[in-house]
Design a protein around this motif. Structure first.
Motif, mmCIF file in Angstrom:
data_model
loop_
_atom_site.group_PDB
_atom_site.id
_atom_site.type_symbol
_atom_site.label_atom_id
_atom_site.label_comp_id
_atom_site.label_asym_id
_atom_site.label_seq_id
_atom_site.Cartn_x
_atom_site.Cartn_y
_atom_site.Cartn_z
ATOM 1 N N SER A 423 0.789 -1.160 -0.003
ATOM 2 C CA SER A 423 -0.211 -0.373 -0.254
ATOM 3 C C SER A 423 1.148 1.523 -0.006
ATOM 4 O O SER A 423 2.211 1.375 0.215
ATOM 5 C CB SER A 423 -0.866 0.537 1.433
ATOM 6 N N MET A 424 0.675 1.912 -0.620
ATOM 7 C CA MET A 424 1.017 3.610 -0.768
ATOM 8 C C MET A 424 0.226 4.638 -1.634
ATOM 9 O O MET A 424 -0.216 4.544 -2.375
ATOM 10 C CB MET A 424 2.457 3.356 -1.751
ATOM 11 N N ARG A 425 0.818 5.761 -0.926
ATOM 12 C CA ARG A 425 -0.363 6.965 -1.421
ATOM 13 C C ARG A 425 0.538 7.237 -3.077
ATOM 14 O O ARG A 425 1.508 7.306 -3.436
ATOM 15 C CB ARG A 425 0.246 7.655 -0.515
ATOM 16 N N PHE A 426 -0.650 7.871 -3.989
ATOM 17 C CA PHE A 426 -0.442 8.456 -4.952
ATOM 18 C C PHE A 426 -1.652 9.433 -5.233
ATOM 19 O O PHE A 426 -1.235 9.807 -6.403
ATOM 20 C CB PHE A 426 -0.377 7.301 -5.993
ATOM 21 N N GLY A 427 -2.378 9.276 -4.205
ATOM 22 C CA GLY A 427 -3.108 10.961 -4.602
ATOM 23 C C GLY A 427 -3.572 11.445 -3.612
ATOM 24 O O GLY A 427 -3.396 11.117 -2.281
ATOM 25 N N THR A 428 -4.543 12.697 -3.989
ATOM 26 C CA THR A 428 -5.311 13.153 -2.738
ATOM 27 C C THR A 428 -6.663 12.888 -2.823
ATOM 28 O O THR A 428 -7.077 13.717 -3.640
ATOM 29 C CB THR A 428 -4.187 14.554 -2.274
ATOM 30 N N SER A 429 -7.424 13.069 -1.584
ATOM 31 C CA SER A 429 -8.989 13.541 -2.228
ATOM 32 C C SER A 429 -9.163 15.020 -2.289
ATOM 33 O O SER A 429 -8.117 16.192 -1.624
ATOM 34 C CB SER A 429 -9.551 12.890 -1.014
ATOM 35 N N ARG A 430 -10.028 15.774 -2.599
ATOM 36 C CA ARG A 430 -10.776 16.767 -2.271
ATOM 37 C C ARG A 430 -10.679 17.592 -1.531
ATOM 38 O O ARG A 430 -10.369 18.825 -0.969
ATOM 39 C CB ARG A 430 -12.108 16.752 -3.265
ATOM 40 N N GLU A 431 -10.927 16.566 -0.372
ATOM 41 C CA GLU A 431 -11.029 16.884 0.903
ATOM 42 C C GLU A 431 -9.426 17.044 1.275
ATOM 43 O O GLU A 431 -9.476 17.574 2.816
ATOM 44 C CB GLU A 431 -11.813 16.199 1.631
ATOM 45 N N GLY A 432 -8.244 17.195 0.506
ATOM 46 C CA GLY A 432 -7.383 16.431 1.468
ATOM 47 C C GLY A 432 -6.762 15.626 2.021
ATOM 48 O O GLY A 432 -5.263 15.348 2.911
ATOM 49 N N LEU A 433 -7.369 14.705 1.508
ATOM 50 C CA LEU A 433 -6.904 12.931 2.579
ATOM 51 C C LEU A 433 -6.403 12.110 1.644
ATOM 52 O O LEU A 433 -6.000 12.424 0.314
ATOM 53 C CB LEU A 433 -8.155 11.921 2.677
ATOM 54 N N PRO A 434 -4.852 11.854 1.813
ATOM 55 C CA PRO A 434 -4.422 10.692 1.636
ATOM 56 C C PRO A 434 -5.463 10.017 0.630
ATOM 57 O O PRO A 434 -6.243 9.151 0.836
ATOM 58 C CB PRO A 434 -3.542 9.913 2.490
ATOM 59 N N ILE A 435 -4.809 9.477 -0.292
ATOM 60 C CA ILE A 435 -5.157 8.500 -1.490
ATOM 61 C C ILE A 435 -4.774 7.247 -1.790
ATOM 62 O O ILE A 435 -3.249 7.749 -2.500
ATOM 63 C CB ILE A 435 -6.409 8.276 -2.454
ATOM 64 N N ASN A 436 -3.624 5.550 -1.741
ATOM 65 C CA ASN A 436 -3.036 4.853 -1.662
ATOM 66 C C ASN A 436 -3.814 4.109 -2.782
ATOM 67 O O ASN A 436 -4.804 4.070 -3.521
ATOM 68 C CB ASN A 436 -3.283 4.223 -0.720
#
Length: 469
Positions: A423-436
């Motif tokens: 599992s690794m981060r590669f994005g950010t939601s509109r609310e500023g939360l990590p997306i892996n």
């Protein structure tokens, strides 16, 4: 300087210690100060190891004496509180085990210590490690350092929150269906669930169902996962599932002999997936394509025939309930939280359904085996949504309302099959939360997914982002 230390990865800290640019005492004190500063809000730490500073002073003396140093010499690490630590409280998220102090380290803890690591603290979890939010009667609820109103996940949620908030550079979590990969996704760190049996589960409770449980590293960089896994893997002569002697090279990032064949999926077979999460998976796929790898949309028909979460639920309940009954027998109601109550209230699976689920699990293994004839890596979501608010029971994903257990839709297939997943981060939601995103490899192919992850890390749009706590 303190923040530079607490948001460095373990590999960098080890090198700075080895070259005498930092002392182990400085590093441990910086992390203890960080715990004191931010943990009252996050509540990730349940016990600070009283011997941490003394161990740091011994590690410093070894550096100054020119002794041979391990690859993690002087680097602090934290451990989920279901994993035994000699002389340090291990209370499993329950008043039933309040005050419990093991005599010996779990194999995984002993191996990190042998590599020079210093046990810093124990981290929070759900009661008995059984839920997807880290909350219990003994040490309360952990909060996500990106948004304190949201969960850092479970069952290794305290560990994920501690690393994300700079309280620890490296840690150990356990994974029955989601529990190192999901919390990593909810807090934006990295984690590895290796092939089942690669890392011994000796000294970790509950052991049942042993064929689905894993212990694995959680960290801030792919190279840290690789380094930790190189120290953790291999049989210990005590865990009969841990028999693999397939060698592992801790080096990552070198060009493979050929381009990786990558398939990406956002379903079907995982349940509904949020649009932002699906877009992040596609972006990661395109990034690998941009680095010259062979990328196309993948397909595993077995996931559509047998919904892995349903299969898992029919199997694991029957195997876990005896351990929960034994632990709670004769205990007052006030010591038993909702996690154990829920497990004990679930209906038994009929023998007919249990056998059918076993056969479905075999079909899933065959389905993945067929996939990995043609591909090296499978790229999927980790979770269907970014970190959710505390205490919810349902998710609404793309207009569909599903039970909260659907968080495990893309992770639990790897526990049923024993495949490795990262599992690794590669994005950010509109609310500023990590997306892996999740990278999956064939059995024993940790090197392959670590390499693919190192490629993604190098081109990631979200490198070096940390919570503002």
């Amino acid at each position: 300087m303190t923040r530079d230390i607490t948001f460095s990865d373990a590999t960098a800290l080890a090198e700075l210690i080895r070259t005498k640019q930092l002392s182990p005492v400085e590093v441990v004190r910086a992390h203890l100060d960080r715990i004191e500063a931010v943990d009252p809000e996050v509540n990730a730490i349940v016990t600070v190891a009283q011997g941490a500073l003394a161990a740091a002073k011994q590690a410093e003396a070894a550096v100054m004496a020119g002794e041979e140093l391990g690859p993690l010499h002087g680097v602090p690490f934290t451990v989920k509180d279901s994993i035994d630590t000699a002389g340090v409280l291990t209370q499993r998220g329950s008043p039933i085990f309040k005050g419990r102090v093991p005599d010996t380290d779990a194999t995984s803890v002993a191996r990190l210590k042998k590599a020079g690591g210093i046990l810093l603290a124990k981290t929070n979890l759900p009661e008995f490690s059984y839920w997807i939010e880290s909350d219990n009667l003994l040490s309360g609820r952990s909060n996500n350092p990106w948004d304190l109103d949201r969960t850092p996940g479970g069952s290794s949620g305290g560990e994920s929150a501690a690393i994300a908030a700079g309280m620890s550079p490296l840690g150990l979590g356990t994974d029955l269906a989601i529990s190192v990969r999901g919390p990593a996704a909810q807090t934006g760190i990295v984690s590895l669930k290796a092939t089942h049996g690669r890392v011994p589960m000796t000294g970790i409770w509950p052991r049942a169902p042993r064929r689905f449980w894993h212990v694995g590293p959680m960290a801030r960089s792919i190279r840290d996962l690789s380094l930790a896994f190189s120290q953790l893997s291999g049989p210990d002569g005590l865990d009969a599932f841990s028999t693999s002697t397939v060698p592992f090279d801790a080096g990552v990032g070198a060009s493979p002999d050929r381009k990786l064949r990558v398939g990406w999926m956002v379903g079907p077979g995982f349940g509904p997936i949020d649009t932002e999460v699906a877009e992040t998976v596609r972006a990661a796929a395109e990034a690998l394509r941009g680095e010259g790898h062979l990328v196309e949309e993948g397909h595993i028909p077995a996931l559509e025939r047998d919904f892995a979460l349903d299969v898992f639920n029919k199997l694991h309940v029957m195997e876990m309930k005896p351990a929960f009954r034994e632990a709670t027998a004769g205990r007052p109601d006030g010591e038993i939280y909702k996690m154990a109550r829920t497990m004990l209230s679930l209906p038994d699976t009929s023998m007919e359904d249990f056998v059918a689920a076993e056969q479905a699990a075999e079909r899933l293994r065959d389905g993945y085996a067929a996939y990995f004839r043609d591909y090296d890596v499978l790229l999927t979501p980790v979770l269907p949504v970014p970190a959710h608010k505390h205490g919810i029971q349902e998710l609404v994903v793309k207009g569909e309302t599903v039970d909260l257990t659907y968080l495990q839709g893309a992770t639990v297939p790897l526990n049923l099959t024993g495949l490795p997943g990262l599992s690794m981060r590669f994005g950010t939601s509109r609310e500023g939360l990590p997306i892996n995103v999740q990278l999956v490899g064939s059995w024993q192919a940790e090197t392959t997914i670590l390499h693919a992850a190192s490629v993604l890390e190098r081109v990631s749009p979200v490198r070096d982002l940390h919570p503002s706590l």
